[in-house]
Each structure stands twice: as C-alpha cells, then as structure tokens.
Scaffold this motif. Sequence first.
Motif, PDB file in Angstrom:
ATOM      1  N   ASN A   1      36.901  18.271  12.271  1.00  0.00           N
ATOM      2  CA  ASN A   1      37.094  16.829  13.141  1.00  0.00           C
ATOM      3  C   ASN A   1      35.447  16.374  13.420  1.00  0.00           C
ATOM      4  O   ASN A   1      34.480  17.274  14.030  1.00  0.00           O
ATOM      5  CB  ASN A   1      37.491  16.807  15.253  1.00  0.00           C
ATOM      6  CG  ASN A   1      39.681  17.455  14.316  1.00  0.00           C
ATOM      7  OD1 ASN A   1      40.108  15.949  15.024  1.00  0.00           O
ATOM      8  ND2 ASN A   1      39.748  18.547  14.884  1.00  0.00           N
TER       9      ASN A   1
ATOM     10  N   LYS B   1      49.303  17.501  26.258  1.00  0.00           N
ATOM     11  CA  LYS B   1      49.210  17.562  25.280  1.00  0.00           C
ATOM     12  C   LYS B   1      48.274  17.836  24.733  1.00  0.00           C
ATOM     13  O   LYS B   1      46.920  18.728  24.848  1.00  0.00           O
ATOM     14  CB  LYS B   1      48.870  16.502  24.274  1.00  0.00           C
ATOM     15  CG  LYS B   1      50.467  15.365  24.730  1.00  0.00           C
ATOM     16  CD  LYS B   1      49.737  13.949  23.636  1.00  0.00           C
ATOM     17  CE  LYS B   1      49.719  14.116  22.520  1.00  0.00           C
ATOM     18  NZ  LYS B   1      49.218  12.429  21.785  1.00  0.00           N
ATOM     19  N   LEU B   2      48.416  19.199  23.717  1.00  0.00           N
ATOM     20  CA  LEU B   2      48.114  20.362  23.271  1.00  0.00           C
ATOM     21  C   LEU B   2      47.247  19.979  21.650  1.00  0.00           C
ATOM     22  O   LEU B   2      48.336  19.159  20.912  1.00  0.00           O
ATOM     23  CB  LEU B   2      48.041  21.746  22.899  1.00  0.00           C
ATOM     24  CG  LEU B   2      48.754  22.110  24.380  1.00  0.00           C
ATOM     25  CD1 LEU B   2      49.812  23.220  24.353  1.00  0.00           C
ATOM     26  CD2 LEU B   2      47.544  22.826  24.999  1.00  0.00           C
ATOM     27  N   PRO B   3      45.870  19.895  21.357  1.00  0.00           N
ATOM     28  CA  PRO B   3      46.065  19.819  19.908  1.00  0.00           C
ATOM     29  C   PRO B   3      46.016  20.817  18.982  1.00  0.00           C
ATOM     30  O   PRO B   3      46.469  21.705  18.911  1.00  0.00           O
ATOM     31  CB  PRO B   3      44.669  19.707  19.948  1.00  0.00           C
ATOM     32  CG  PRO B   3      44.160  20.777  21.155  1.00  0.00           C
ATOM     33  CD  PRO B   3      44.832  20.669  22.280  1.00  0.00           C
ATOM     34  N   THR B   4      47.075  20.293  17.895  1.00  0.00           N
ATOM     35  CA  THR B   4      47.184  21.054  16.478  1.00  0.00           C
ATOM     36  C   THR B   4      46.301  21.011  15.877  1.00  0.00           C
ATOM     37  O   THR B   4      45.565  20.464  14.782  1.00  0.00           O
ATOM     38  CB  THR B   4      48.648  20.601  15.752  1.00  0.00           C
ATOM     39  OG1 THR B   4      49.520  20.295  16.773  1.00  0.00           O
ATOM     40  CG2 THR B   4      49.141  21.161  14.613  1.00  0.00           C
ATOM     41  N   LEU B   5      45.784  22.827  15.486  1.00  0.00           N
ATOM     42  CA  LEU B   5      44.671  23.202  15.014  1.00  0.00           C
ATOM     43  C   LEU B   5      45.634  23.949  13.804  1.00  0.00           C
ATOM     44  O   LEU B   5      46.098  25.213  13.601  1.00  0.00           O
ATOM     45  CB  LEU B   5      43.692  24.261  15.558  1.00  0.00           C
ATOM     46  CG  LEU B   5      43.262  23.705  16.547  1.00  0.00           C
ATOM     47  CD1 LEU B   5      42.231  25.067  17.669  1.00  0.00           C
ATOM     48  CD2 LEU B   5      42.611  22.754  16.869  1.00  0.00           C
ATOM     49  N   GLU B   6      44.648  22.992  12.339  1.00  0.00           N
ATOM     50  CA  GLU B   6      45.849  24.198  10.778  1.00  0.00           C
ATOM     51  C   GLU B   6      44.251  24.708  10.659  1.00  0.00           C
ATOM     52  O   GLU B   6      43.140  24.398  10.480  1.00  0.00           O
ATOM     53  CB  GLU B   6      45.872  22.371  10.138  1.00  0.00           C
ATOM     54  CG  GLU B   6      46.306  22.920   8.900  1.00  0.00           C
ATOM     55  CD  GLU B   6      46.489  21.914   8.557  1.00  0.00           C
ATOM     56  OE1 GLU B   6      46.809  22.784   6.733  1.00  0.00           O
ATOM     57  OE2 GLU B   6      46.297  21.086   7.954  1.00  0.00           O
TER      58      GLU B   6
END
Length: 398
Positions: free
Chosen positions: A283, A293-298
């Motif tokens: 990012n 809300k939790l971030p989505t980490l790929e």
Amino acid sequence: MLSGKRILLIIGGGIAAYKSLELIRRLRERGAAVTPVMTRAAEEFVTPLSVSALAGEEVHRDLFDLTKEAEMGHIQLSRVADLVVVSPATADLMAKMAQGFAGDLASTLLLATDAPVLIAPAMNVRMWQHPATQRNLKLLQGDGVRVAGPNDGDMACGEFGPGRLAEPMEILAAIEVALADGPLKGRRVLVTSGPTHEPIDPVRYIANRSSGAQGTAIAEALRDLGAEVVFVTGPADAPRPAGVEVIEVETAREMRAAALAALPAEAAVFAAAVADWRMAAENGSKIKKQAGKLPTLEFAENPDILAEVSQMTEGRPGLVVGFAAETDDVVANATAKRTRKGCDWIVANDVSPATGIMGGSENAVVLISGEGNEVWPRMGKRDVAARLAARIAAALGT
C-alpha cells in the motif's frame, strides 16, 4: 599482526584524502612501515609534507624520477610491499586499475605489483552507483582486489548515500584481515544475516525476531581465518562486523540481488532469516483503522535465495550452507529442507520460545550434511561461529 609489515599506501584525489593521515598514524602505531604515494589530485587536498611527516618516509609522486629510475624505482616500489592500499580509491583510479592503465606513478605501481591489493573507495553517491563504476568494481573483485567500504553517509557535496570513505579504523581492520595468514586466506565467502522487512504500507512491515548476532559472529570467525567476507545483512540489531564488505538491504528481493551480485564465491553461508512472504502489492499510503472492519492482506511468496544458489548450474559456490530455524521436529524438518533446497549443509536450531535462542546470546545446533548429523552442545554464538568456520576451512581443503 602488522609489526614489521610494509604497506604501500596510494592516496587518491578526493576530499576524503585527509583521512589518510589518521590511517597512517594508526598503521605506524601497530608497527607497520608505510610508504606513501600521492596522485597529483591528492595534493590538492593534503600536503606531501603532512603525509611524509606522519609516515616517516619520503612521499613518491613522479613516475619519471631520474635519481631512482636507473634502478627501475617504480617497479621496486611495487614489489617490496606486503600489501598495497588505495585510500581513497576514486572512480578514476578504479577505472585505471580495472582497465590496466599505467599513465602515472600510482597506476603503474598497481599494474606492476605482485602484492595483494586493498582499495577503500570514496566518491559521490551517483558516481559510485554508476554502471561503469560497478562494472569496474566487479572486474577488480574478480582479479582478487579486496574492498573496504564505502559507507553510507553525508557527502561533502551535500548528498547522502553510499560512497563515503570507510573510517580509518575500518580500513585498518580490513588491512589486518588482508595480511592474516589464516587457512582461508584468499578465499571469498558470502554470508547473509539478519531478518528482512517486507513493507505492508509506509509505516508497517512483516518481519521476524532474528537479531543477526549469529550471522555477524560467522562473518567475524571467517574473517579471522583470513577469508574475504561479503556480508549481506537485513535490518539487524547486531553490530556490523569490521574488516568485511558490508551490504545493507531491507527486503528479501534486495537480499537476493545483493547475494547474486556478490558471487562468485568459494563458499556461501545463508544465515539470514529471510521472510517467506511479502505483500502482493504494498500500500502506498498508511492503511487506516476502521471500526468493525479488518483489512484484507494478500501475500506473495518471496524468492528462495538458498535454493536458487544451491541449484545454480554455473557459478555455484563449492560449499553452500543453509540455516533452519525450527520449532518442531527440528532434525526431520531441517533434513527435508536440505534435500529440498539442494545445499551441502544445513545448520539446524530449535528457536521455540522456551530455548531463548532467537535473539539470545547462545545457540544449540545440529549440523546436517550428506555424511550424517552432528549434534553440537549449547554454546555461545561466537563459539558456534568459530566451530562452523573451522569446518568450512577444512571442507574447502585448506
């Protein structure tokens, strides 16, 4: 170590030439004799009188000095030294060395010498990073020239980055290593160390608990046996070893590039705890916390440096040593890792929290090779390093 040794010190032209005065003083303190040679450009920064007064010897400047050339004085100068040191080594001097030019006294001596050569580069950051300079550096290293520095730091021109001359005590340590008569003298060894940091966003990263202490100890132990060590380290807490070439990196991809660039080497020790994964896409801005809300980490897989070097078809080091930091089934997992990666040895250790090894001062390892497993008792990391360095020296046939 330096008592009775003769150093031919070639001082190149650059603002960092003033540090040569401190280097001469430190060499003389340790019993070394210093024969100084100055380029014309060097005289713009320090005076021959100052250099001569500290060295206790005449400063040599001219290629065609008729009082000496009857005995081929420039050839004699190049042959009586135990070590030739170029400090600072400017981009111009490095280019002359790499291409075999001999248009002045300094370059002629460097071409005529049969003594080992150590250079301490110093120049503007962009000059250091220029492809031509980096090509010349690789050529010189391939010819067996040792390198001390350069360091990152502020430049006289106002810029910041790599290109700052190593400090006199660092150059002194490199000189002591170059003159050491250990069993690994003349052998080039790559050592990786520390963790890697994989950015999530500008303020967060993925990392591990490696302090880099074991890698530093290994580099120092190999150095003390006379090896020319290239030390590629992530952002570790442990101090960097003196007397070796230090390359600072942050990410796994940077470590891979630095490790491959350091080859060829006769042995490679991959002690770094490289992160297995990185963000698929970093990012560019800080990820903001949002209530509920939790971030989505790929994630994406990082390059496997140990496997890549172990499986090279050309230019593979004669001995490749990996490390396996395990918390369960240590020997079984490490043995499988050695087979999977294709390295010669694996140094396995139990880093489960109860051991205190990760980030601690001691280690307990099992050396796994094609000849079987050696269980080493728990000991200080310096002792582990010394034992491993001795095994590497024996394996390389010294």
